[in-house]
Write a protein that holds these residues in place. Structure first.
Motif, PDB file in Angstrom:
ATOM      1  N   GLY A  21      18.804  14.143  40.970  1.00  0.00           N
ATOM      2  CA  GLY A  21      18.971  14.221  39.521  1.00  0.00           C
ATOM      3  C   GLY A  21      19.991  13.229  39.013  1.00  0.00           C
ATOM      4  O   GLY A  21      20.502  12.398  39.763  1.00  0.00           O
ATOM      5  N   ALA A  39      13.867  15.550  29.737  1.00  0.00           N
ATOM      6  CA  ALA A  39      13.754  15.173  31.140  1.00  0.00           C
ATOM      7  C   ALA A  39      12.798  13.996  31.271  1.00  0.00           C
ATOM      8  O   ALA A  39      11.864  13.849  30.481  1.00  0.00           O
ATOM      9  N   THR A  40      13.049  13.151  32.255  1.00  0.00           N
ATOM     10  CA  THR A  40      12.177  12.020  32.544  1.00  0.00           C
ATOM     11  C   THR A  40      12.267  11.712  34.030  1.00  0.00           C
ATOM     12  O   THR A  40      13.200  12.151  34.700  1.00  0.00           O
ATOM     13  N   ARG A  41      11.305  10.988  34.521  1.00  0.00           N
ATOM     14  CA  ARG A  41      11.321  10.558  35.914  1.00  0.00           C
ATOM     15  C   ARG A  41      11.560   9.065  35.964  1.00  0.00           C
ATOM     16  O   ARG A  41      11.173   8.336  35.049  1.00  0.00           O
ATOM     17  N   SER A  99      14.435  12.779  39.132  1.00  0.00           N
ATOM     18  CA  SER A  99      14.174  13.511  37.892  1.00  0.00           C
ATOM     19  C   SER A  99      15.500  13.571  37.162  1.00  0.00           C
ATOM     20  O   SER A  99      16.435  14.232  37.619  1.00  0.00           O
ATOM     21  N   ASP A 102      12.496   8.448  44.228  1.00  0.00           N
ATOM     22  CA  ASP A 102      12.122   9.146  43.003  1.00  0.00           C
ATOM     23  C   ASP A 102      13.258  10.032  42.525  1.00  0.00           C
ATOM     24  O   ASP A 102      13.900  10.728  43.336  1.00  0.00           O
TER      25      ASP A 102
END
Length: 178
Positions: free
Chosen positions: A91, A52-54, A67, A65
């Motif tokens: 997402g 996972a990354t932002r 995720s 933003d």
């Protein structure tokens, strides 16, 4: 003569093994596409895992933003979001190709519509594709080299007014999150 003797014995053993289930190989679990109104093309099970990354997408007036999952290996990029039945509103997936190159995508075995953002090496959105058609094998080509592709839930680009030229903040572009 010896080959003939062994060939019928091997055939008999194979028939017996199949008949008793000794050679039965369990089929991988499948996800059917029938519910999506398309010809059934099964989605094979996969052991591919994603980190996972932002990331952030900066428009002139606001920052969004997300995720997302990171696909940076060939196996991860090949699997992508195929066989998923939903994608979170914030997402998606970031496909990192490591350096600028010609990239082409398609929607084979992808069950949900996706927005695709083709991003250059500086983190600028080069091409925006809205609501790519699920299960389509039509090649989606941005027409030039890109460093990465971001896939988001279909409709996100219009909902958030994301456009060509917007900036993506993520370490792969040397642009930290704000």
């Amino acid at each position: 003569m010896i080959a003939r003797r062994y060939s019928w014995r091997m055939a008999l053993l194979a028939i017996l093994a199949v008949g008793t289930g000794l050679l039965a190989v369990p089929a991988p679990p499948l996800v059917s596409n029938v519910a999506y109104g398309q010809d059934a093309r099964p989605c094979p099970a996969s052991s591919v895992e994603f980190g996972a990354t932002r990331l952030q997408i900066e428009s002139p007036l606001r920052r969004h933003d997300f995720s997302v999952e990171l696909a940076d290996s060939p196996e991860q990029r090949a699997r992508g979001l195929m066989c998923r039945t939903e994608v979170a509103a914030d997402g998606g997936m970031l496909f990192d190709y490591g350096w600028p190159q010609r990239i082409a995508m398609w929607m084979r075995n992808t069950l949900v519509p996706l927005d695709m953002l083709f991003v250059d090496e500086t983190g600028r959105i080069f091409v925006v594709v809205r609501n790519a058609t699920p299960l389509s094998e039509t090649v989606i080509d941005p027409g030039g080299p890109v460093r990465a592709v971001i896939e988001l839930r279909g409709g996100t680009v219009d909902r958030l007014d994301i456009r060509r030229g917007d900036k993506v903040n993520h370490p792969i572009f040397g642009r930290p999150l704000q």
